[in-house]
Motif scaffolding. Structure first.
Motif, mmCIF file in Angstrom:
data_model
loop_
_atom_site.group_PDB
_atom_site.id
_atom_site.type_symbol
_atom_site.label_atom_id
_atom_site.label_comp_id
_atom_site.label_asym_id
_atom_site.label_seq_id
_atom_site.Cartn_x
_atom_site.Cartn_y
_atom_site.Cartn_z
ATOM 1 N N ALA A 14 30.964 39.927 48.580
ATOM 2 C CA ALA A 14 32.251 39.260 48.748
ATOM 3 C C ALA A 14 32.218 37.844 48.169
ATOM 4 O O ALA A 14 33.127 37.436 47.436
ATOM 5 N N ASN A 15 31.170 37.105 48.478
ATOM 6 C CA ASN A 15 31.049 35.746 47.971
ATOM 7 C C ASN A 15 30.921 35.710 46.451
ATOM 8 O O ASN A 15 31.511 34.861 45.781
ATOM 9 N N ALA A 16 30.147 36.636 45.898
ATOM 10 C CA ALA A 16 29.856 36.606 44.467
ATOM 11 C C ALA A 16 31.020 37.091 43.616
ATOM 12 O O ALA A 16 31.133 36.709 42.446
ATOM 13 N N LEU A 17 31.895 37.932 44.159
ATOM 14 C CA LEU A 17 33.005 38.486 43.377
ATOM 15 C C LEU A 17 34.233 37.583 43.353
ATOM 16 O O LEU A 17 35.113 37.767 42.507
ATOM 17 N N ILE A 18 34.309 36.618 44.254
ATOM 18 C CA ILE A 18 35.488 35.748 44.302
ATOM 19 C C ILE A 18 35.624 34.871 43.047
ATOM 20 O O ILE A 18 36.708 34.812 42.449
ATOM 21 N N PRO A 19 34.569 34.179 42.595
ATOM 22 C CA PRO A 19 34.727 33.371 41.374
ATOM 23 C C PRO A 19 35.130 34.180 40.136
ATOM 24 O O PRO A 19 35.999 33.718 39.376
ATOM 25 N N PRO A 20 34.575 35.377 39.870
ATOM 26 C CA PRO A 20 35.071 36.158 38.735
ATOM 27 C C PRO A 20 36.548 36.525 38.865
ATOM 28 O O PRO A 20 37.265 36.582 37.859
ATOM 29 N N ALA A 21 37.000 36.772 40.101
ATOM 30 C CA ALA A 21 38.418 37.063 40.296
ATOM 31 C C ALA A 21 39.267 35.853 39.926
ATOM 32 O O ALA A 21 40.343 35.986 39.330
ATOM 33 N N MET A 22 38.791 34.651 40.255
ATOM 34 C CA MET A 22 39.499 33.433 39.853
ATOM 35 C C MET A 22 39.512 33.295 38.331
ATOM 36 O O MET A 22 40.478 32.817 37.734
ATOM 37 N N GLY A 23 38.425 33.730 37.696
ATOM 38 C CA GLY A 23 38.321 33.613 36.249
ATOM 39 C C GLY A 23 39.353 34.442 35.501
ATOM 40 O O GLY A 23 39.919 33.986 34.504
ATOM 41 N N ILE A 24 39.631 35.660 35.971
ATOM 42 C CA ILE A 24 40.592 36.507 35.255
ATOM 43 C C ILE A 24 42.029 36.062 35.507
ATOM 44 O O ILE A 24 42.942 36.451 34.765
ATOM 45 N N LEU A 25 42.241 35.231 36.536
ATOM 46 C CA LEU A 25 43.584 34.709 36.798
ATOM 47 C C LEU A 25 43.878 33.430 36.017
ATOM 48 O O LEU A 25 45.038 33.049 35.862
ATOM 49 N N ALA A 26 42.824 32.754 35.532
ATOM 50 C CA ALA A 26 43.012 31.490 34.823
ATOM 51 C C ALA A 26 43.699 31.723 33.481
ATOM 52 O O ALA A 26 43.337 32.642 32.740
ATOM 53 N N GLN A 27 44.695 30.912 33.170
ATOM 54 C CA GLN A 27 45.396 31.002 31.895
ATOM 55 C C GLN A 27 44.538 30.439 30.762
ATOM 56 O O GLN A 27 44.593 30.918 29.635
ATOM 57 N N THR A 28 43.766 29.379 31.054
ATOM 58 C CA THR A 28 42.870 28.771 30.074
ATOM 59 C C THR A 28 41.577 28.389 30.777
ATOM 60 O O THR A 28 41.508 28.342 32.007
ATOM 61 N N GLU A 29 40.532 28.084 29.996
ATOM 62 C CA GLU A 29 39.273 27.651 30.577
ATOM 63 C C GLU A 29 39.416 26.314 31.284
ATOM 64 O O GLU A 29 38.639 25.987 32.177
ATOM 65 N N ASP A 30 40.407 25.512 30.886
ATOM 66 C CA ASP A 30 40.634 24.219 31.531
ATOM 67 C C ASP A 30 41.067 24.365 32.983
ATOM 68 O O ASP A 30 41.048 23.399 33.739
ATOM 69 N N GLU A 31 41.497 25.563 33.382
ATOM 70 C CA GLU A 31 41.947 25.807 34.763
ATOM 71 C C GLU A 31 40.848 26.329 35.661
ATOM 72 O O GLU A 31 41.016 26.372 36.881
ATOM 73 N N THR A 32 39.733 26.775 35.087
ATOM 74 C CA THR A 32 38.732 27.487 35.880
ATOM 75 C C THR A 32 38.227 26.649 37.043
ATOM 76 O O THR A 32 38.203 27.090 38.199
ATOM 77 N N GLY A 33 37.807 25.419 36.753
ATOM 78 C CA GLY A 33 37.300 24.560 37.814
ATOM 79 C C GLY A 33 38.342 24.258 38.859
ATOM 80 O O GLY A 33 38.058 24.234 40.061
ATOM 81 N N LEU A 34 39.587 24.031 38.429
ATOM 82 C CA LEU A 34 40.666 23.728 39.365
ATOM 83 C C LEU A 34 40.945 24.909 40.281
ATOM 84 O O LEU A 34 41.099 24.741 41.500
ATOM 85 N N ARG A 35 41.030 26.108 39.717
ATOM 86 C CA ARG A 35 41.326 27.293 40.536
ATOM 87 C C ARG A 35 40.212 27.576 41.545
ATOM 88 O O ARG A 35 40.487 27.878 42.716
ATOM 89 N N ILE A 36 38.962 27.504 41.102
ATOM 90 C CA ILE A 36 37.847 27.733 42.031
ATOM 91 C C ILE A 36 37.805 26.621 43.078
ATOM 92 O O ILE A 36 37.604 26.879 44.272
ATOM 93 N N GLY A 37 38.020 25.380 42.646
ATOM 94 C CA GLY A 37 37.987 24.262 43.576
ATOM 95 C C GLY A 37 39.078 24.326 44.623
ATOM 96 O O GLY A 37 38.840 24.052 45.808
ATOM 97 N N MET A 38 40.295 24.695 44.218
ATOM 98 C CA MET A 38 41.388 24.821 45.177
ATOM 99 C C MET A 38 41.110 25.932 46.186
ATOM 100 O O MET A 38 41.396 25.791 47.389
ATOM 101 N N LEU A 39 40.551 27.041 45.702
ATOM 102 C CA LEU A 39 40.194 28.131 46.614
ATOM 103 C C LEU A 39 39.129 27.672 47.596
ATOM 104 O O LEU A 39 39.220 27.923 48.810
#
Length: 446
Positions: free
Chosen positions: A361-386
């Motif tokens: 469960a812990n390991a699959l959450i960041p990849p799920a955030m990755g496929i939702l990101a529109q650009t790589e510039d959002e990856t850190g923000l999306r994971i951080g907000m979660l």
């Protein structure tokens, strides 16, 4: 990351920006092909990023999720009740996740090296200071293991995870799984240095052993964090070096599948860490071996090794949501099985399976955030907000469990029912999140 190359110029993906009416503006930035290039999906620095991330999570998540060892010991030492002590571990995890919004944002902006160095220093300071604390004095433990350790972990963990998006695309889920396998190599085995006499566990004759056992962990962390600082580097420039507006937090917060995923994960995390904090106490109260109680965290972590790697390898082919939903459900179901965990074989089997499920469960959450990101510039923000959102249930979840157990630790059915039900509710909310993601991506492999 999708990269379009024309002659000597590479155009980075468009960065969405939401205006007051909710419309999306697009800002484009260009960099020379020497600065950027296709996501390598391998190579020396990609694997160095994985190794450095592994060393990081070993010291951060590994130490935090092994708090059950300290939980039981501090209660035995008289520092407070189970509920009181659980606030220390909850504060540590709260800051680890809660700092994610800022550390993820700083990573996107290009401050990876600065925050990682500061975080590493705070982690080492906290563990060395913990080794000289009196384990019966509550507030010293809160400051060192709760506050300092939590901030240090928050400044290092999110950047180490986000860095993988610079080097991996096709096998990103596997890379993140390998990085997050670090916590599954039990630091608790090192803490065996605390005593060579098992009866000392009950006789409370641990102060000298506790100090040197904790210092041994601190010296190991010093080696691992030094390696991580030396071998990890970013591949892409930060947004502070790009022209145009920064990625808007509002554009992320109005994304329906992302927000559903965040809400589902928040509810799920209210119950997930219950066995990590209280399984040792459960084992001892049911009259089983003190040594078995001590090693339950190690067994949980051993199961988590497989759980963090194997499902993530499969997720690269079938999509993270397709695995995350059944994994969330299995965690809730397994927790109800704890009612029958009253003998040695049951404890071992439960610990391994629950470690596998929660590790997944812990390991699959960041990849799920990755496929939702529109650009790589959002990856850190999306994971951080979660991470920030999940920090609140982590802070109050285990103390709620402690309160439900009661002052005499007898009302276990209340804590088990609460934790199991909230995890099943969280799993159910992931179903519509997946459907929205499938609709957006146009594929069931989501």
């Amino acid at each position: 990351m999708s990269v379009k190359q024309e002659e000597s110029v590479i155009e980075t993906p468009a960065t969405p920006e939401v205006d007051e009416k909710g419309a999306v503006d697009v800002v484009e930035s260009t960099f020379s092909s020497d600065e950027l290039g296709p996501v390598p999906d391998g190579g020396l620095w990609a694997w160095m990023a994985v190794l450095g991330g592994w060393c990081t999570t070993f010291c951060t998540f590994g130490f935090s999720t092994s708090f059950g060892v300290f939980q039981d010991y501090f209660v035995q030492a008289g520092a407070g009740t189970s509920s009181d002590i659980s606030w220390i571990g909850s504060l540590q995890l709260f800051l680890l996740f809660g700092m994610g919004l800022w550390s993820g944002r700083w990573f996107d902006q290009g401050y990876f090296r600065h925050e990682f160095l500061v975080g590493s220093f705070l982690i080492l300071l906290s563990v060395f200071m913990l080794s000289i604390c009196d384990p019966s004095k509550y507030y010293g433990l809160v400051i060192t293991q709760g506050l300092l350790m939590g901030i240090g972990c928050g400044l290092t963990t999110t950047p180490a995870l986000c860095l993988q998006s610079h080097y991996w695309r096709k096998h990103r889920a596997l890379a993140l799984g390998l990085v997050q396998a670090g916590p599954s190599h039990p630091l608790t085995d090192i803490r065996n240095l605390n005593t060579h006499d098992p009866s000392a566990y009950q006789a409370r004759r641990w102060p000298a052993g506790f100090a040197w056992g904790t210092r041994a962990v601190a010296f190991l962390m010093l080696i691992l964090l030094t390696i991580a600082n030396c071998i990890m580097r970013t591949r892409l420039p930060g947004t502070k070096d790009k022209s145009g507006p920064q990625v808007s937090m509002k554009s992320v917060m109005v994304d329906p599948p992302y927000m559903l995923t965040v809400i589902a994960t928040v509810i799920f995390f209210f119950g997930m860490y219950f066995p990590y904090f209280y399984l040792q106490l459960w084992v001892r109260l049911h009259g089983m071996s003190v040594n078995l109680a001590f090693y339950t965290i190690s067994i949980l972590n051993a199961g988590s090794v497989c759980g963090r790697v194997i499902p993530n390898f499969i997720a690269d082919y079938i999509g993270p949501y397709n695995l995350l939903i059944p994994i969330f459900y299995s965690c809730g179901i397994l927790l109800f099985a704890m009612f029958g965990v009253t003998n040695v074989p049951a404890v071992i089997i439960f610990s391994f399976l629950y470690g596998f499920a929660t590790g997944s469960a812990n390991a699959l959450i960041p990849p799920a955030m990755g496929i939702l990101a529109q650009t790589e510039d959002e990856t850190g923000l999306r994971i951080g907000m979660l991470f920030l959102a999940t920090s609140f249930p982590i802070l109050v979840g285990t103390p709620i469990d402690g309160a439900l157990l009661g002052s005499d630790n007898t009302d276990w059915y209340k804590a088990i029912l609460f934790s199991g039900i909230v995890m099943l509710v969280g799993a159910s909310l992931l179903v519509p999140a997946r459907q929205l993601t499938v609709k957006r991506r146009g594929t069931q492999l989501t």
